[in-house]
Design a protein around this motif. Structure first.
Motif, short mmCIF file in Angstrom:
data_model
loop_
_atom_site.label_atom_id
_atom_site.label_comp_id
_atom_site.label_asym_id
_atom_site.label_seq_id
_atom_site.Cartn_x
_atom_site.Cartn_y
_atom_site.Cartn_z
N ARG A 175 33.31 24.52 13.88
CA ARG A 175 34.18 23.37 14.10
C ARG A 175 33.66 22.23 13.26
O ARG A 175 32.44 22.06 13.13
CB ARG A 175 34.16 22.91 15.56
N VAL A 176 34.53 21.43 12.71
CA VAL A 176 34.13 20.24 11.96
C VAL A 176 34.48 19.03 12.80
O VAL A 176 35.65 18.84 13.16
CB VAL A 176 34.83 20.17 10.58
N ILE A 177 33.47 18.23 13.15
CA ILE A 177 33.65 17.01 13.93
C ILE A 177 33.24 15.85 13.03
O ILE A 177 32.08 15.74 12.66
CB ILE A 177 32.76 17.00 15.19
N ASN A 178 34.18 15.02 12.64
CA ASN A 178 33.88 13.88 11.77
C ASN A 178 33.43 12.67 12.57
O ASN A 178 33.82 12.49 13.72
CB ASN A 178 35.11 13.51 10.94
N LYS A 179 32.62 11.82 11.91
CA LYS A 179 32.15 10.56 12.46
C LYS A 179 31.43 10.75 13.79
O LYS A 179 31.65 10.01 14.75
CB LYS A 179 33.30 9.57 12.59
N CYS A 181 24.93 22.37 18.30
CA CYS A 181 24.32 21.06 18.42
C CYS A 181 24.98 20.27 19.55
O CYS A 181 26.08 20.60 19.98
CB CYS A 181 24.41 20.29 17.12
N VAL A 182 24.27 19.25 19.99
CA VAL A 182 24.82 18.27 20.92
C VAL A 182 25.08 17.03 20.07
O VAL A 182 24.23 16.64 19.27
CB VAL A 182 23.79 17.95 22.05
N TYR A 183 26.25 16.44 20.23
CA TYR A 183 26.59 15.29 19.40
C TYR A 183 27.18 14.18 20.23
O TYR A 183 27.62 14.39 21.35
CB TYR A 183 27.56 15.69 18.28
N MET A 184 27.17 12.99 19.64
CA MET A 184 27.81 11.83 20.24
C MET A 184 28.91 11.35 19.29
O MET A 184 28.70 11.29 18.09
CB MET A 184 26.82 10.70 20.46
N LYS A 185 30.05 11.03 19.87
CA LYS A 185 31.14 10.49 19.08
C LYS A 185 31.82 9.41 19.91
O LYS A 185 32.20 9.66 21.06
CB LYS A 185 32.15 11.60 18.73
N GLY A 186 31.92 8.25 19.33
CA GLY A 186 32.55 7.15 20.06
C GLY A 186 31.76 6.72 21.29
O GLY A 186 32.35 6.34 22.28
N GLY A 187 30.43 6.86 21.24
CA GLY A 187 29.59 6.45 22.36
C GLY A 187 29.51 7.44 23.50
O GLY A 187 28.89 7.18 24.52
N LYS A 188 30.14 8.59 23.37
CA LYS A 188 30.13 9.61 24.43
C LYS A 188 29.41 10.85 23.99
O LYS A 188 29.44 11.24 22.87
CB LYS A 188 31.56 9.98 24.83
#
Length: 83
Positions: free
Chosen positions: A55-59, A76-83
């Motif tokens: 999956r591609v998750i931008n920003k 991976c674990v990621y944060m997007k938009g503060g979440k």
């Protein structure tokens, strides 16, 4: 890379302080750009296939890598938009 990703790395050039030609590049792009762009296109193709392998998750910011028992990165674990 040429076979797997269809990259043009047909030119071997001498750059900067090199004593001999050793930088593989294409005819129309900077050396790193051809490789990076080719890898990004292939990743998008895999993600678009819909099989769930990528999956591609931008920003987003990666905050932790997930490894299997062999130590391979499998997510991976990621944060997007503060979440």
């Amino acid at each position: 890379l040429m076979d797997s990703f269809g990259l043009d790395l047909s030119v071997i050039a001498r750059l900067a302080a090199h004593s001999q030609p050793r930088t593989h590049r294409g005819k129309e792009r900077f050396p790193g750009m051809a490789i990076t762009y080719g890898l990004m296109e292939k990743l998008d193709e895999i993600a678009d296939s819909g099989d769930g392998s990528a999956r591609v998750i931008n920003k987003a910011e990666v905050v932790e890598l997930i490894n299997n028992d062999a130590g391979d990165v499998i997510g991976c674990v990621y944060m997007k938009g503060g979440k």
